[in-house]
Design a protein around this motif. Structure first.
Motif, PDB file in Angstrom:
ATOM      1  N   CYS A 254       0.818  -1.210   0.000  1.00 41.45           N
ATOM      2  CA  CYS A 254       0.000   0.000   0.000  1.00 41.45           C
ATOM      3  C   CYS A 254       0.848   1.255   0.000  1.00 41.45           C
ATOM      4  O   CYS A 254       0.437   2.292  -0.519  1.00 41.45           O
ATOM      5  CB  CYS A 254      -0.887   0.025   1.241  1.00 41.45           C
ATOM      6  N   CYS A 255       2.045   1.173   0.577  1.00 37.08           N
ATOM      7  CA  CYS A 255       2.713   2.387   1.042  1.00 37.08           C
ATOM      8  C   CYS A 255       4.190   2.426   0.716  1.00 37.08           C
ATOM      9  O   CYS A 255       4.975   3.032   1.457  1.00 37.08           O
ATOM     10  CB  CYS A 255       2.493   2.520   2.552  1.00 37.08           C
ATOM     11  N   GLY A 256       4.571   1.786  -0.364  1.00 34.71           N
ATOM     12  CA  GLY A 256       5.957   1.832  -0.785  1.00 34.71           C
ATOM     13  C   GLY A 256       6.828   0.819  -0.080  1.00 34.71           C
ATOM     14  O   GLY A 256       6.395   0.117   0.844  1.00 34.71           O
ATOM     15  N   PRO A 257       8.082   0.732  -0.490  1.00 38.53           N
ATOM     16  CA  PRO A 257       8.995  -0.257   0.084  1.00 38.53           C
ATOM     17  C   PRO A 257       9.414   0.112   1.494  1.00 38.53           C
ATOM     18  O   PRO A 257       9.289   1.256   1.924  1.00 38.53           O
ATOM     19  CB  PRO A 257      10.201  -0.210  -0.867  1.00 38.53           C
ATOM     20  N   ILE A 258       9.910  -0.877   2.222  1.00 40.82           N
ATOM     21  CA  ILE A 258      10.578  -0.630   3.495  1.00 40.82           C
ATOM     22  C   ILE A 258      12.036  -0.341   3.175  1.00 40.82           C
ATOM     23  O   ILE A 258      12.767  -1.218   2.713  1.00 40.82           O
ATOM     24  CB  ILE A 258      10.447  -1.829   4.444  1.00 40.82           C
ATOM     25  N   THR A 259      12.450   0.885   3.397  1.00 40.63           N
ATOM     26  CA  THR A 259      13.835   1.265   3.110  1.00 40.63           C
ATOM     27  C   THR A 259      14.760   0.678   4.172  1.00 40.63           C
ATOM     28  O   THR A 259      14.301   0.202   5.227  1.00 40.63           O
ATOM     29  CB  THR A 259      13.969   2.793   3.107  1.00 40.63           C
ATOM     30  N   PRO A 260      16.063   0.719   3.942  1.00 42.28           N
ATOM     31  CA  PRO A 260      16.984   0.283   4.993  1.00 42.28           C
ATOM     32  C   PRO A 260      16.788   1.041   6.303  1.00 42.28           C
ATOM     33  O   PRO A 260      16.953   0.466   7.381  1.00 42.28           O
ATOM     34  CB  PRO A 260      18.357   0.542   4.369  1.00 42.28           C
ATOM     35  N   ALA A 261      16.451   2.330   6.231  1.00 37.61           N
ATOM     36  CA  ALA A 261      16.149   3.058   7.464  1.00 37.61           C
ATOM     37  C   ALA A 261      14.915   2.476   8.146  1.00 37.61           C
ATOM     38  O   ALA A 261      14.851   2.381   9.371  1.00 37.61           O
ATOM     39  CB  ALA A 261      15.942   4.549   7.163  1.00 37.61           C
TER      40      ALA A 261
END
Length: 228
Positions: A31-38
């Motif tokens: 829904c809300c984009g990827p999980i970045t490394p941060a």
């Protein structure tokens, strides 16, 4: 034993929220984009709070550590610690949110939401317009709070921390963002719908309830330091 995480201090966080040499988690249907490394680092930090073992309902606790010291009269639901947990998370990340001794632990969640609305922007907090944006910011590594103020000022509200999630649009509309929280039951990972179920009017499918979201940027170096 020190817990190991899938990154090293040499992979320092950049100001834009990415780790050198690392790639975000894929989220083709998210829904809300990827999980970045941060965002991955934030999730590891939240897991390390051990919320399911600390801040237990029905006990007096040290709000910073969640360690219980003595039972509180009135039974399991007489003392829950959602707001103390939120304050402890923010403190560990070097972020201010209303907390003891500026306000006692009793009815603190209601006061925290009022503070976020009134004084939060001066402390780096920004209101978030909708739950999809709120989940996206958590996925990018921001500290995002979901909060509900009880209509009766003598009744407790509720507050929780969003955690990164790759849920679908349909799942988000059904149950809301993913959260970590203390409460009647403490959850390392649950949904807004489940976590706020004891507060009628807080959650409705599609995000039509009275839950509000606020976000604060996280200092990446401080977050990495908390994970060492």
């Amino acid at each position: 034993m020190t817990q190991r995480y899938p990154f090293t201090r040499r992979a320092a966080l950049l100001g834009g929220g990415a780790l050198l040499g690392a790639r975000p988690s894929r989220a083709d249907t998210s829904c809300c984009g990827p999980i970045t490394p941060a965002g991955q680092a934030l999730a590891a930090f939240l897991d390390g709070t051990r919320v399911e073992q600390l801040w237990p309902a029905g006990w007096h606790v040290d709000w910073r550590s969640g360690q219980p010291n003595r039972p509180r009269p009135g039974g399991h639901e007489a003392a829950t610690h959602c707001s103390a947990f939120v304050a402890a998370v923010a403190l560990r990340l070097g972020i201010y949110v209303l907390r003891p001794p500026e306000h006692p632990q009793e009815l603190l969640a209601n006061a925290q939401l009022a503070w976020l609305d009134e004084a939060g922007p001066s402390q780096g907090w920004e209101p978030v317009g909708d739950m999809r944006q709120a989940q996206a910011l958590a996925n990018q590594g921001s500290l995002v709070l979901a909060a509900y103020r009880a209509p009766d000022p003598h009744r407790p509200g509720h507050i929780a921390v969003l955690r990164p999630s790759l849920k679908s649009v349909e799942r988000l509309e059904e149950v809301g963002p993913e959260i970590i929280m203390a409460g009647v039951t403490n959850y390392r990972a649950t949904t807004v719908a489940q976590g706020f179920r004891h507060h009628p009017g807080a959650w409705a499918p599609g995000g039509a309830g009275d839950i509000r979201y606020h976000a604060h940027a996280v200092d990446p170096q401080r977050l990495l330091a908390r994970l060492d």
